[in-house]
Design an enzyme around this catalytic site. Structure first.
Site, mmCIF file in Angstrom:
data_model
loop_
_atom_site.group_PDB
_atom_site.id
_atom_site.type_symbol
_atom_site.label_atom_id
_atom_site.label_comp_id
_atom_site.label_asym_id
_atom_site.label_seq_id
_atom_site.Cartn_x
_atom_site.Cartn_y
_atom_site.Cartn_z
ATOM 1 C CD GLN A 274 -3.065 -0.605 0.054
ATOM 2 O OE1 GLN A 274 -3.230 0.548 -0.307
ATOM 3 N NE2 GLN A 274 -3.740 -1.612 -0.470
ATOM 4 C CB SER A 275 3.729 2.208 -1.885
ATOM 5 O OG SER A 275 4.500 3.332 -2.207
ATOM 6 C CG ASN A 276 0.154 6.691 0.489
ATOM 7 O OD1 ASN A 276 -0.988 6.352 0.206
ATOM 8 N ND2 ASN A 276 0.659 6.571 1.712
#
Ligand SMILES: Cc1ncc(COP(=O)(O)O)c(C=O)c1O
Length: 341
Positions: free
Chosen positions: A77-79
């Site tokens: 879940q990398s912005n």
């Protein structure tokens, strides 16, 4: 001082300046503090967030080198990866994302929603890396993917993870510090502290360095989201030394700009590690939403808000103090933590 960044290629995509807003309801909730939020969740493209400011400098260099494909590694879940995919499309490039298993034992929603949905919307090519704590290994595998792209006639550009690489992303927060200092002057604020999530450390380091460059001595407190306070303090200090003496200036004039005592970190909101969430972060996310209508996220900005609220409750500030929290975004990750709420 404002021209210190001029020598670096930059793709200006961020909607800047982002607002610096008073939070009247939360200020009242805690007694009589003046709580402010710097809305870096509103940087524009790809649902916004702090990483946009960092990406301006990587994409500036990538375009200057004539590259056509971006490679980047990060948590599932990398912005950062979501925004890199957005920037790549805006700049007419392809994008390869490497998803590291950084957070064990997560339900299906973590792997299938939030930022992961958005990677797919952007049509990025996805790769996997089976370890979440091996920065060098993750960068090495990225390099191998880049080599195979070269063999296919592509011109790749890698956005690196390890600190041994140049921390160009921190330049984005040197620029943000200049912007913030100007806003403090316009709004006549003299903050007792700025609180910001501290992960790779580029946001924290750039902000601290930029403020000291314009001789603003406001304390900058990093809320640890991945490493404990001892490790994170060393990381920020190392990054600041590199930024000052190898990137911004090579004459040695900035050698003493950031000393060890100037690097402030707190890890009481680490919640057991990266991507893990306990009640204090969940409560902070809800308090912010219920009082100000603002959304934050469980991995980064929610922990920065939890840290700020915790410091107030611990009596670290005086009534009447101005306190500024940097909202670094990350809200798409809320959907990946759906079951918590
Ligand atoms: C929403 C958000 N806030 C804060 C951070 C931490 O920033 P940095 O890695 O520059 O320390 C990140 C990093 O990915 C992020 O995505």
């Amino acid at each position: 001082m404002n021209n210190i960044l001029d020598k670096f290629p930059r793709t200006q995509i961020v909607h800047a300046p982002t607002p610096l807003e008073h939070m009247p309801n939360l200020s009242k909730h805690f007694g009589d503090y003046n709580l402010y939020v710097k809305r870096d969740d509103c940087t524009g493209l790809g649902m916004g967030g702090n990483k946009a400011r960092q990406l301006e400098f990587y994409f500036g260099e990538a375009l200057a080198q004539g590259c056509d494909t971006i490679l980047i590694t990060g948590a599932v879940q990398s912005n950062y990866m979501r925004m890199a995919a957005a920037f790549a499309r805006k700049c007419g490039m392809d994008c390869h994302l490497q998803l590291e298993d950084r957070v064990p034992d997560k339900p299906a929603e973590y792997h299938n929603s939030g930022n992961v949905t958005l990677y797919k919307v952007y049509g990025a090519t996805l790769h996997h890396y089976p370890d979440g704590e091996d920065e060098e290994g993750a960068d090495k595998q990225l390099k191998e993917i880049a080599d195979s792209l070269v063999n296919q006639g592509k011109k790749p550009y890698i956005i690196p993870l390890t600190l041994s690489e140049t921390p160009k992303g921190a330049l984005g927060y040197v620029a943000a510090a200049f912007e913030l200092d100007q806003q403090f002057k316009e709004q006549k604020l003299n903050p007792a502290a700025i609180i910001v999530a501290s992960g790779s450390s580029y946001t924290h380091t750039g902000l601290l360095t930029g403020l000291r460059l314009v001789d603003n001595q406001v304390p900058v407190i990093g809320a640890c989201v991945r490493r404990d306070a001892v490790q994170q303090k060393a990381r920020v200090h190392q990054c600041a030394q590199y930024l000052c003496n190898n990137l911004l200036d090579t004459s040695g004039d900035l050698k003493t700009l950031i000393d060890d005592a100037d690097v402030l970190v707190e890890d009481f909101c680490l919640d057991g590690g990266y991507g893990k969430i306990t009640d204090q972060t969940k409560n902070a996310i809800q308090l912010l939403a219920h009082n100000e209508g603002l959304l934050s996220d469980p991995v980064y900005s929610g922990k920065a808000f939890a840290c700020a609220f915790g410091l107030i409750e611990q009596g670290r500030f005086q009534q009447g103090d101005d306190i500024v929290i940097i909202h670094t975004g990350g809200t798409p990750a809320l959907f990946a933590y759906n079951s918590i709420f």
